[in-house]
Design a protein around this motif. Structure first.
Motif, mmCIF file in Angstrom:
data_model
loop_
_atom_site.group_PDB
_atom_site.id
_atom_site.type_symbol
_atom_site.label_atom_id
_atom_site.label_comp_id
_atom_site.label_asym_id
_atom_site.label_seq_id
_atom_site.Cartn_x
_atom_site.Cartn_y
_atom_site.Cartn_z
ATOM 1 N N TYR A 46 -3.107 0.690 1.676
ATOM 2 C CA TYR A 46 -3.019 -0.550 2.442
ATOM 3 C C TYR A 46 -3.621 -1.689 1.638
ATOM 4 O O TYR A 46 -4.391 -1.473 0.701
ATOM 5 C CB TYR A 46 -3.734 -0.422 3.788
ATOM 6 C CG TYR A 46 -5.236 -0.349 3.680
ATOM 7 C CD1 TYR A 46 -6.013 -1.508 3.715
ATOM 8 C CD2 TYR A 46 -5.881 0.872 3.533
ATOM 9 C CE1 TYR A 46 -7.396 -1.444 3.592
ATOM 10 C CE2 TYR A 46 -7.247 0.943 3.423
ATOM 11 C CZ TYR A 46 -8.010 -0.222 3.452
ATOM 12 O OH TYR A 46 -9.367 -0.152 3.331
ATOM 13 N N ASN A 73 -3.539 -8.284 4.742
ATOM 14 C CA ASN A 73 -2.458 -9.246 4.905
ATOM 15 C C ASN A 73 -2.881 -10.191 6.030
ATOM 16 O O ASN A 73 -2.392 -10.101 7.138
ATOM 17 C CB ASN A 73 -1.156 -8.516 5.232
ATOM 18 C CG ASN A 73 0.035 -9.423 5.197
ATOM 19 O OD1 ASN A 73 -0.072 -10.598 4.871
ATOM 20 N ND2 ASN A 73 1.187 -8.888 5.542
ATOM 21 N N THR A 102 -1.150 -4.385 5.526
ATOM 22 C CA THR A 102 0.164 -3.842 5.207
ATOM 23 C C THR A 102 -0.076 -2.434 4.680
ATOM 24 O O THR A 102 -0.902 -2.233 3.795
ATOM 25 C CB THR A 102 0.882 -4.704 4.161
ATOM 26 O OG1 THR A 102 1.055 -6.016 4.705
ATOM 27 C CG2 THR A 102 2.232 -4.121 3.793
#
Length: 106
Positions: free
Chosen positions: A6, A9, A15
């Motif tokens: 990850y 974001n 994300t």
């Protein structure tokens, strides 16, 4: 074992992407290939807690594209959608200059 990845974001949003068990055998096809040094590094450290810097993510994008072209030229089967998802994930992290964090699951 899958590798979960990850990057941030926004303030709260992340994300996420995963290198699934179905993708690992495909990646091992190019392990130790001099044309894929970053993918080899990723494979060697697959189950470590990594941080992938944006410049490495960009290099991974290039190598994934080259890997896909190689597989297509040899007419070999491979998990196309997971590989393309991985490429998109690395591209987004590189474009946004985000560090990718990883963790493996059993």
């Amino acid at each position: 074992m899958a590798l979960n990845m990850y990057f941030k974001n926004g303030i709260i949003r992340k994300t996420r992407c995963q290198i699934s068990d179905e993708l690992v055998p495909a990646l091992y096809q190019i392990h130790d290939n001099a044309n894929f040094p970053q993918l080899t590094w990723l494979i060697d450290n697959l189950y470590d807690s990594l941080q992938i810097q944006p410049d490495i993510a960009r290099a991974l994008v290039d190598e994934i594209l080259a890997f896909e072209k190689l597989i297509l030229s040899l007419h070999l089967p491979f998990p196309r959608v997971p590989l393309q998802n991985l490429q998109t994930f690395f591209m987004e992290a590189a474009t946004n200059q985000q560090v990718i964090h990883t963790s493996s699951t059993l």
